[in-house]
Design a protein around this motif. Structure first.
Motif, mmCIF file in Angstrom:
data_model
loop_
_atom_site.group_PDB
_atom_site.id
_atom_site.type_symbol
_atom_site.label_atom_id
_atom_site.label_comp_id
_atom_site.label_asym_id
_atom_site.label_seq_id
_atom_site.Cartn_x
_atom_site.Cartn_y
_atom_site.Cartn_z
ATOM 1 N N ASN A 223 -4.753 7.772 4.046
ATOM 2 C CA ASN A 223 -3.432 7.207 4.375
ATOM 3 C C ASN A 223 -3.498 6.235 5.550
ATOM 4 O O ASN A 223 -2.475 5.707 5.971
ATOM 5 N N GLY A 224 -4.667 5.995 6.099
ATOM 6 C CA GLY A 224 -4.831 5.026 7.176
ATOM 7 C C GLY A 224 -4.994 5.621 8.562
ATOM 8 O O GLY A 224 -5.274 4.891 9.518
ATOM 9 N N SER A 225 -4.795 6.914 8.728
ATOM 10 C CA SER A 225 -4.981 7.541 10.039
ATOM 11 C C SER A 225 -6.465 7.559 10.397
ATOM 12 O O SER A 225 -7.317 7.803 9.545
ATOM 13 N N TYR B 131 -8.786 8.296 7.222
ATOM 14 C CA TYR B 131 -8.365 9.100 6.086
ATOM 15 C C TYR B 131 -7.653 8.170 5.094
ATOM 16 O O TYR B 131 -7.260 7.051 5.453
ATOM 17 N N THR C 54 -3.883 19.662 3.372
ATOM 18 C CA THR C 54 -2.825 20.659 3.272
ATOM 19 C C THR C 54 -1.461 19.979 3.205
ATOM 20 O O THR C 54 -0.555 20.465 2.538
ATOM 21 N N ASP C 55 -1.307 18.861 3.896
ATOM 22 C CA ASP C 55 -0.043 18.116 3.832
ATOM 23 C C ASP C 55 0.254 17.642 2.412
ATOM 24 O O ASP C 55 1.391 17.319 2.083
ATOM 25 N N MET C 56 -0.770 17.593 1.569
ATOM 26 C CA MET C 56 -0.596 17.196 0.170
ATOM 27 C C MET C 56 -0.685 18.410 -0.746
ATOM 28 O O MET C 56 -0.966 18.280 -1.939
ATOM 29 N N GLN C 57 -0.458 19.602 -0.159
ATOM 30 C CA GLN C 57 -0.493 20.856 -0.929
ATOM 31 C C GLN C 57 -1.819 21.011 -1.670
ATOM 32 O O GLN C 57 -1.856 21.391 -2.823
ATOM 33 N N ASN D 197 5.495 18.962 8.678
ATOM 34 C CA ASN D 197 5.366 18.173 7.455
ATOM 35 C C ASN D 197 6.378 18.636 6.419
ATOM 36 O O ASN D 197 6.370 19.799 6.023
ATOM 37 N N ARG E 235 -7.223 14.644 -9.412
ATOM 38 C CA ARG E 235 -6.060 14.140 -10.138
ATOM 39 C C ARG E 235 -6.459 13.425 -11.410
ATOM 40 O O ARG E 235 -5.697 13.356 -12.365
ATOM 41 N N GLY F 156 -11.120 20.912 11.991
ATOM 42 C CA GLY F 156 -10.249 21.327 10.887
ATOM 43 C C GLY F 156 -9.188 20.305 10.508
ATOM 44 O O GLY F 156 -8.305 20.589 9.687
ATOM 45 N N GLN F 157 -9.263 19.103 11.058
ATOM 46 C CA GLN F 157 -8.197 18.116 10.787
ATOM 47 C C GLN F 157 -8.290 17.566 9.364
ATOM 48 O O GLN F 157 -7.295 17.111 8.808
ATOM 49 N N ASP G 72 -6.423 20.060 7.415
ATOM 50 C CA ASP G 72 -4.998 19.880 7.702
ATOM 51 C C ASP G 72 -4.447 18.694 6.918
ATOM 52 O O ASP G 72 -3.332 18.743 6.402
ATOM 53 N N TYR G 73 -5.224 17.623 6.843
ATOM 54 C CA TYR G 73 -4.775 16.415 6.133
ATOM 55 C C TYR G 73 -4.454 16.737 4.680
ATOM 56 O O TYR G 73 -3.398 16.372 4.154
ATOM 57 N N ILE H 180 -4.664 9.075 15.450
ATOM 58 C CA ILE H 180 -4.048 7.754 15.627
ATOM 59 C C ILE H 180 -3.683 7.217 14.238
ATOM 60 O O ILE H 180 -4.494 7.237 13.315
#
Lengths: 260, 137
Positions: free
Chosen positions: A39-41, A37, A70-73, B62, A136, A63-64, A67-68, B80
């Motif tokens: 951010n490096g994950s 992703y 969603t952490d950034m709204q 979060n 963006r 669904g990850q 989720d990823y 990870i």
């Protein structure tokens, strides 16, 4: 060292699409791929056997990816435009969408195609998360989409980008028409990074030309208050023609007015 | 938000969540809660969202600031993240971090094997958050 195609093939042959592998609580196999992703994950993919007679498999991100973001709204499916982009991505890569997950069905007889499926599904996850960056880069469209995401999240009934004949026979574009419990609203959004005075005057002009609709609709102007300074006279002028709110600070008030 | 501002917020002792945190069925593979306000004396709009993936199981809390983005995130048995492994904490180190969804993380093996309630209690203790309610599933 000189390289040729055969040497390249030898070097790459040892590259694995499985950096780590374990079995999770549900019995599915979790594969940590070498894809990341933004951010490096690592992107995890999950291989689930189906419960049918043929013992096929489903490769899914569980669904990850959703989720990823969603952490950034950010919601991948919040607006019609984003849904269209996601559909294009999935269509190009032969990936299905289900319950906020991306997945590929693999028949038991075609399990040897798993590497290609891993690459396609991981690529889908990457392209989907990259929508954050492409959105963006678009200026005023981004704020209108933010507002649309808000309307969708609040389950408000709305139509985007409608046009209405105005006072002087010109067609007037309105960003949203929102249907509340008792009242319908016309909504204009205001967001420009430089020199927002002309944009504010244009919205004032549109409200003026839509005067004949005032009995049928309440007029609402929503400006991007994260951008900083608007001219006081522009906001006062707009207040004479519409109800003016700053977003996202006045989200609760916006919801109350539009849902009324 | 820069690192100094992040540390100031992190070290603020009066942060509080006054209500229950209620997880809902987001989809068949996810329980989630969104937009829980963390009140604080700096008046910063600090918001918490969380996710449980029961099939794995994996947990995530979060913290984000409205208008800035994510500033801190705890993930247990999740994806990870570089050398930090599957259980780690992301945090803001530079102003660009929220825009990049927090690229830096440290390993948190102390959280492995904990229940959700234990993980949440640890986060609250270390982040100086008083949670007056309960976690509800």
């Amino acid at each position: 060292m000189s390289l040729d195609c055969e040497k390249i093939k030898d070097i790459v042959q040892s590259f694995s699409l499985v950096e780590a592998c374990d079995v999770i609580k549900s019995g599915a196999i979790r594969i940590a791929t070498p894809f990341h992703y933004p951010n490096g994950s690592n992107i995890d993919l999950f291989l689930n056997p189906t419960n049918d007679l043929f013992k096929d498999f489903i490769l899914t991100d569980l669904g990850q990816t959703a989720d990823y973001v969603t952490d950034m709204q950010f919601n991948l499916w919040a607006t019609k435009k984003r849904r269209g982009l996601i559909n294009d991505i999935c269509s190009a890569l032969g990936v299905e969408q289900k319950d906020s997950s991306f997945q590929i069905q693999i028949q038991a007889s075609e399990i040897n195609a798993l590497p290609q499926a891993i690459v396609r599904l991981a690529q889908t996850c990457i392209r989907a998360t990259d929508l954050i960056f492409t959105q963006r880069l678009q200026d005023s469209g981004t704020f209108q989409e933010e507002v649309e995401e808000f309307l969708a999240a609040k389950d408000l009934s709305y139509e985007p980008d409608i046009t209405l004949p105005g006072r002087f026979q010109y067609v007037i574009k309105v960003d949203f028409r929102v249907k509340g419990r008792r009242i319908s609203s016309l909504v204009q959004t205001l967001s420009t990074r430089t020199n927002n005075h002309p944009a504010a005057i244009e919205i004032f002009r549109r409200w003026y030309d839509l005067e004949s609709y005032r009995n049928a609709y309440q007029f609402v102007t929503i400006y991007d208050e994260s951008l900083g300074i608007y001219r006081e006279d522009d906001l006062k002028r707009l207040s004479e023609q519409s109800i003016v709110f700053g977003f996202p600070k006045e989200q609760a008030q916006i919801n109350e007015v539009l849902a009324a | 938000m820069d690192r100094a501002e992040f540390e100031q917020l992190r070290n603020l002792p009066d942060k509080e969540i006054k209500n229950d945190i209620v997880f809902h069925d987001e989809n068949p593979s996810t329980l989630a809660f969104n937009d829980v306000m963390v009140s604080n004396s700096l008046g910063i709009e600090l918001i918490l969202n969380g996710v449980i993936k029961p099939d794995i199981p994996a947990y995530k809390f979060n913290f984000s600031v409205r208008g800035v983005g994510a500033i801190c995130r705890v993930e247990v048995n999740s994806t990870i993240h570089k050398e930090a492994g599957r259980t780690h904490k992301h945090e803001l180190r530079y102003e660009s971090c929220p825009r990049q969804n927090l690229p830096y993380a440290v390993a948190r093996p102390d959280l492995e094997g904990m229940s959700l309630e234990e993980i949440w209690k640890t986060i609250c203790t270390q982040a100086l958050i008083k949670h007056s309610g309960k976690l509800i599933f």
